[in-house]
Design a protein around this motif. Structure first.
Motif, PDB file in Angstrom:
ATOM      1  N   ALA A   1     -10.733   0.765  -2.908  1.00 29.34           N
ATOM      2  CA  ALA A   1      -9.800   2.045  -3.302  1.00 29.34           C
ATOM      3  C   ALA A   1      -9.023   2.323  -2.269  1.00 29.34           C
ATOM      4  CB  ALA A   1     -10.883   2.649  -4.242  1.00 29.34           C
ATOM      5  N   LYS A   2      -9.505   2.853  -1.084  1.00 26.38           N
ATOM      6  CA  LYS A   2      -8.957   3.573  -0.078  1.00 26.38           C
ATOM      7  C   LYS A   2      -7.584   2.955   0.344  1.00 26.38           C
ATOM      8  CE  LYS A   2     -12.735   6.348   1.961  1.00 26.38           C
ATOM      9  NZ  LYS A   2     -12.222   7.646   1.906  1.00 26.38           N
ATOM     10  N   ALA A   3      -7.523   1.290   0.207  1.00 29.04           N
ATOM     11  CA  ALA A   3      -6.877   0.825   0.727  1.00 29.04           C
ATOM     12  C   ALA A   3      -5.401   0.641  -0.464  1.00 29.04           C
ATOM     13  CB  ALA A   3      -7.272  -0.559   1.041  1.00 29.04           C
ATOM     14  N   GLY A   4      -5.940   0.795  -1.601  1.00 33.17           N
ATOM     15  CA  GLY A   4      -5.046   0.907  -2.735  1.00 33.17           C
ATOM     16  C   GLY A   4      -5.171  -0.680  -3.351  1.00 33.17           C
TER      17      GLY A   4
ATOM     18  N   GLU B   1     -14.373   2.989  10.450  1.00 27.52           N
ATOM     19  CA  GLU B   1     -14.416   4.600  10.236  1.00 27.52           C
ATOM     20  C   GLU B   1     -15.400   4.885   9.537  1.00 27.52           C
ATOM     21  OE1 GLU B   1     -13.382   8.506  10.565  1.00 27.52           O
ATOM     22  OE2 GLU B   1     -12.338   6.868  11.882  1.00 27.52           O
ATOM     23  N   MET B   2     -15.836   3.975   8.304  1.00 28.39           N
ATOM     24  CA  MET B   2     -17.003   4.638   7.224  1.00 28.39           C
ATOM     25  C   MET B   2     -18.041   4.383   8.340  1.00 28.39           C
ATOM     26  SD  MET B   2     -17.140   3.057   3.501  1.00 28.39           S
ATOM     27  CE  MET B   2     -15.646   3.689   3.238  1.00 28.39           C
TER      28      MET B   2
ATOM     29  N   LEU C   1     -10.775   0.672   8.284  1.00 24.62           N
ATOM     30  CA  LEU C   1     -11.409   1.575   7.026  1.00 24.62           C
ATOM     31  C   LEU C   1     -12.719   1.399   7.308  1.00 24.62           C
ATOM     32  CD1 LEU C   1      -8.974   1.150   4.109  1.00 24.62           C
ATOM     33  CD2 LEU C   1      -9.393   3.276   5.455  1.00 24.62           C
TER      34      LEU C   1
ATOM     35  N   THR D   1       0.839  -1.202  -0.092  1.00 23.98           N
ATOM     36  CA  THR D   1       0.079  -0.134  -0.143  1.00 23.98           C
ATOM     37  C   THR D   1       0.896   1.135  -0.163  1.00 23.98           C
ATOM     38  OG1 THR D   1      -1.937   1.050   1.184  1.00 23.98           O
ATOM     39  CG2 THR D   1      -0.029   0.216   2.531  1.00 23.98           C
TER      40      THR D   1
ATOM     41  N   GLN E   1      -6.237  -3.224   8.538  1.00 24.31           N
ATOM     42  CA  GLN E   1      -6.379  -1.776   7.841  1.00 24.31           C
ATOM     43  C   GLN E   1      -7.825  -1.974   7.173  1.00 24.31           C
ATOM     44  OE1 GLN E   1      -4.905  -1.604   3.793  1.00 24.31           O
ATOM     45  NE2 GLN E   1      -4.158   0.232   4.111  1.00 24.31           N
TER      46      GLN E   1
ATOM     47  N   GLU F   1     -15.552   1.322  -2.413  1.00 27.71           N
ATOM     48  CA  GLU F   1     -14.892   2.237  -1.883  1.00 27.71           C
ATOM     49  C   GLU F   1     -13.683   1.862  -1.002  1.00 27.71           C
ATOM     50  OE1 GLU F   1     -16.219   6.346   0.407  1.00 27.71           O
ATOM     51  OE2 GLU F   1     -17.729   4.972  -0.401  1.00 27.71           O
ATOM     52  N   ILE F   2     -14.001   0.894  -0.237  1.00 22.86           N
ATOM     53  CA  ILE F   2     -12.727   0.521   0.788  1.00 22.86           C
ATOM     54  C   ILE F   2     -11.664  -0.130   0.220  1.00 22.86           C
ATOM     55  CG2 ILE F   2     -12.455  -1.036   2.906  1.00 22.86           C
ATOM     56  CD1 ILE F   2     -15.076  -0.566   4.056  1.00 22.86           C
TER      57      ILE F   2
END
Length: 209
Positions: A47-50, A30-31, A27, A5, A23, A44-45
């Motif tokens: 994508a946030k984590a890459g 948090e969401m 995420l 990441t 991780q 979406e999660i």
């Protein structure tokens, strides 16, 4: 299998499978602060984590498995935030824990409401998690109650405390929707209702200020 990441400096950071799993749960938790569990987007999660959406399911067997892991984390956070302070008197310990409970669910009203009353509440796995949390709270209260575990009245008291938790949940849910009384009035009502519902003179005496 390790994954990578992006770190703060833009370099790729290698994560172990457990680190990546934690991780993704973080995420999701948090969401969960501002949306219901069923509205959390796996894409979406990811994508946030890459990572790709498909790779997320390398760490979780299904979307429901991922949702359950998120709720486990959120539930643990709630129980940690509301853990009783053993340095306080019994009355102050109860009031302090109730205050922190009200503050926590006020800040997380969407997930709290949907977990107890939303579509996911019908899921056996989600219902079992909520029940586990309630049992933990019952055990906490009975552990400090001035009534020995072998007292003949103990089973009745346990049932009464379980009923008090149901009262706390329903009353708090109603208050979150309408807030017809102040936060302090709500806390007073929840604290004072425990000895009233438990019908235990010993507990009532211990909870007097």
């Amino acid at each position: 299998m390790a994954a990578t990441t992006s770190g703060e400096n833009g370099k790729r950071v290698r994560l172990s499978p457990d680190e990546r799993r934690q991780q993704l749960i973080a995420l999701g938790t948090e969401m969960l602060r501002d949306r219901a569990i069923e509205d959390i987007s796996v894409g979406e999660i990811a994508a946030k984590a890459g990572i790709s959406r498909g790779l997320l399911f390398h760490y979780f067997s299904s979307k429901q498995d991922f949702q359950l892991a998120i709720l486990h984390r959120a539930n643990l956070e709630l129980l940690t935030r509301t853990a009783p302070d053993p340095t306080l008197s019994l009355f102050d310990m109860l009031r302090d824990a109730v205050q922190r409970y009200v503050d926590y669910v006020s800040a997380h009203r969407t997930p709290y409401t949907t977990l107890l009353r939303g579509p996911g509440s019908a899921s056996p796995e989600f219902a079992a998690l909520a029940e586990e949390s309630r049992n933990t709270i019952v055990d906490r209260i009975l552990a400090v109650a001035p009534i020995p575990g072998d007292d003949p009245d103990h089973p009745r008291l346990r049932l009464a405390v379980r009923g008090w938790i149901a009262f706390v949940e329903e009353t708090t849910l109603s208050w979150l929707r309408h807030e017809t009384i102040s936060r302090e009035q709500l806390i007073d009502m929840l604290v004072q209702s425990l000895p009233a519902l438990a019908l235990s003179p010993a507990l009532a005496a211990a909870l007097r200020q």
